[in-house]
Scaffold this motif. Structure first.
Motif, short mmCIF file in Angstrom:
data_model
loop_
_atom_site.label_atom_id
_atom_site.label_comp_id
_atom_site.label_asym_id
_atom_site.label_seq_id
_atom_site.Cartn_x
_atom_site.Cartn_y
_atom_site.Cartn_z
N TYR A 119 40.93 43.70 32.17
CA TYR A 119 39.56 43.90 32.32
C TYR A 119 38.62 43.60 31.44
CZ TYR A 119 35.45 44.63 36.15
OH TYR A 119 34.16 43.93 36.52
N GLU A 121 34.44 43.95 30.73
CA GLU A 121 32.44 43.82 32.30
C GLU A 121 31.66 43.59 30.97
OE1 GLU A 121 31.23 47.16 35.10
OE2 GLU A 121 30.87 48.26 33.10
N LYS A 124 27.09 44.17 34.08
CA LYS A 124 27.94 44.72 34.01
C LYS A 124 27.56 45.43 35.88
CE LYS A 124 26.67 49.53 33.14
NZ LYS A 124 27.23 50.47 33.67
N THR A 125 28.75 45.89 36.05
CA THR A 125 28.81 46.28 38.11
C THR A 125 29.30 47.73 38.79
OG1 THR A 125 31.66 46.27 38.15
CG2 THR A 125 29.33 44.43 38.08
N GLU A 126 28.70 47.73 39.79
CA GLU A 126 29.39 49.34 40.19
C GLU A 126 31.04 49.46 39.82
OE1 GLU A 126 27.82 52.14 41.36
OE2 GLU A 126 26.24 50.50 40.78
N PRO A 127 31.54 50.26 39.41
CA PRO A 127 32.97 51.04 39.02
C PRO A 127 34.46 50.56 39.75
CG PRO A 127 32.10 52.74 38.94
CD PRO A 127 30.81 52.18 39.88
N VAL A 128 35.04 49.39 39.67
CA VAL A 128 36.34 48.66 39.98
C VAL A 128 37.04 49.71 40.06
CG1 VAL A 128 38.41 47.00 39.27
CG2 VAL A 128 35.37 46.12 38.88
N LYS A 129 37.66 49.97 41.01
CA LYS A 129 38.76 50.85 40.60
C LYS A 129 40.29 50.54 40.99
CE LYS A 129 37.74 51.68 45.33
NZ LYS A 129 37.11 52.75 46.63
N LYS A 147 37.05 47.92 44.21
CA LYS A 147 35.40 48.44 43.79
C LYS A 147 34.73 49.12 44.44
CE LYS A 147 31.08 45.97 42.79
NZ LYS A 147 30.72 46.47 43.79
N ALA A 159 31.35 41.38 39.62
CA ALA A 159 33.39 42.35 39.47
C ALA A 159 33.64 41.34 39.49
CB ALA A 159 33.13 42.98 40.49
#
Length: 474
Positions: A119, A121, A124-129, A147, A159
């Protein structure tokens, strides 16, 4: 000395001139739209979709669909997206921090397991789990991204874009039903144009009363809900007489968030969707156009006059008003943010024609309608008014509005023959005559409320529209 009478007389002159300008703009758009639709259907079979579908060198396409608390319909919707008749595609579902059983249902139904995924990035986004793929080869085209919730469709879409492997991606809503040849139809402009196509879209239809079978449209019906019926009229008019006209002029500033295909390199270059936007689809296209002008590259954004996507719309007043307030706030937010475009020759057609149109014919119209009503009431109260003249002018404006909508319906029925019986077409036509009186004022109210929220910097809320599932055929 400036008197109230002089102010009112000047206002009446201004509104008269503006009305003539507005009508002329719509006549130009109507003519442009007619010729663009005609051109499309003349050239439709020069490159048949079957050739694209059977090609060994098809362009790869990723379908990006964010999902938040979609447990009620997620399985049928994903199966629908996987049913595309196209040789080279993937479906990327983004579970945007759902608090219901959306992810659990996906894992169970599609035999998903968490996988190691390379992955990057770029946006930029909120964290991907994590990323999930199926152990069942039948679902090898499915990728699920889990995410942290980003509080916007934009963050989830970004994302998904980061996770795609193909150079083109389709952004849609997970509750949308796509025609099986949607990818093949949307890819055509990228193959046919001699310019770089950076985005394309197609007509959306309302699914509220339609019947679906195995994830595909089975019977198309005119909505039986009061608010949905007016929105059907609005969709027909906007896609037939709005988007197609701007497509001919290569002036599209909006590709609907419900269905659009994009060049990923261009989207990455401008930083993807802006997650603080309340009109992320409009704002992204604006930035993409600015970027292409600044790079001094020829480009096109195209629209297809075919119904390729069915989507649910709000069917109660509260949700409808909330949606339209957000749209209005997204419009003024985008226009203020990119105000440097206004009559800026550096941005060519975008700065000299398209952006001013959105300012003069989209943004300020609700404001002018409200001011015009106040001026009219003041004139009646203080000076009296020529009632026969007022009625004649009002009837002329009303008739023009109705004529535009009826023409849209005629073209739509001639091309698509969308509805199952004549009764539904008659119901649609009858709604045309009451739309300006009942539905239009609601839109004006929502727009003014949205502008007010923007100016007062009220807390930004995207809001939710509850899903009711699709009506399925036996």
């Amino acid at each position: 000395m400036i008197t109230l009478e002089r102010i009112i007389n000047s206002s009446e002159f201004f509104f008269g001139c503006y009305s003539i300008f507005y009508i002329l703009v719509y006549i130009i758009l109507a003519i442009s739209s007619f010729y663009e639709i005609k051109k499309y259907y003349i050239n439709k079979y020069f490159l048949h979709k079957d050739v694209i579908i059977k090609s060994n060198n098809a362009l790869g396409v990723s379908i990006v669909a964010p999902a938040f608390n979609e447990g009620l319909t997620i399985i049928s919707n994903v199966k629908s997206l996987l049913s595309q008749e196209y040789p080279k595609f993937e479906v990327v579902i983004i579970n945007d921090g759902s608090t219901d059983d959306t992810l659990e249902k996906l894992i169970s139904e599609f035999d998903l397991v968490k996988v190691d995924f390379f992955y990057i990035e770029k946006i930029k986004t909120e964290p991907v789990k994590g990323h999930y793929r199926s152990t069942n080869p039948i679902y090898n085209k499915l990728l699920v991204v889990d995410k942290v919730n980003g509080k916007s469709k934009a963050d989830a879409s970004n994302a998904g874009i980061n996770s795609t492997k193909y150079s083109l991606f389709i952004c849609t809503d997970v509750d949308c039903i796509l025609r099986r040849d949607t990818i093949a139809m949307l890819v055509k402009p990228f193959l046919e144009s001699d310019k770089k196509v950076i985005a394309a879209g197609a007509a959306l239809r309302i699914s509220n009363s339609c019947t679906f079978k195995e994830g595909m449209l089975y019977e198309s019906h005119y909505p039986n809900n009061f608010f949905a019926r007016f929105q059907e009229l609005e969709y027909i008019r906007s896609f037939i007489f709005g988007r197609m006209a701007w497509s001919k002029l290569n002036g599209l500033l909006l590709v609907s968030g419900g269905l659009g295909i994009f060049d990923k390199d261009t989207v990455n270059a401008v930083g993807g969707y802006w997650n603080k936007s309340l009109g992320e689809d409009l704002e992204l296209i604006t930035r993409m156009r600015m970027y292409m002008h600044e790079q001094k590259k020829d480009f096109e954004i195209k629209y297809i006059p075919e119904s390729l996507c069915w989507t649910q719309v709000p069917d109660d007043k509260k949700v409808f008003i909330r949606q339209r307030v957000r749209w209005a706030r997204g419009l003024i937010q985008t226009l203020v943010l990119h105000r440097k475009l206004f009559f800026n020759p550096k941005y060519k057609k975008t700065g000299l024609i398209v952006f001013p149109y959105y300012v003069f014919c989209e943004l300020i119209v609700p404001v002018l309608e409200a001011i015009g009503l106040v001026v009219l009431l003041l004139n009646i109260y203080f000076f009296g008014i020529n009632i026969p003249f007022l009625l004649a002018v009002s009837f002329a404006v009303y008739s023009f509005y109705v004529l535009i909508t009826l023409s849209s319906i005629f073209l739509d029925q001639m091309i698509h023959k969308q509805y199952s019986n004549l009764k539904e077409v008659i119901q649609l036509i009858l709604m045309v005559f009451i739309e300006p009186i009942i539905y239009h004022p609601l839109n004006v109210y929502a727009s003014l409320k949205g502008y007010t929220h923007f100016l007062l910097q009220k807390e930004k809320k995207w809001g939710e529209m509850s899903r009711k599932g699709f009506k399925t055929a036996n």
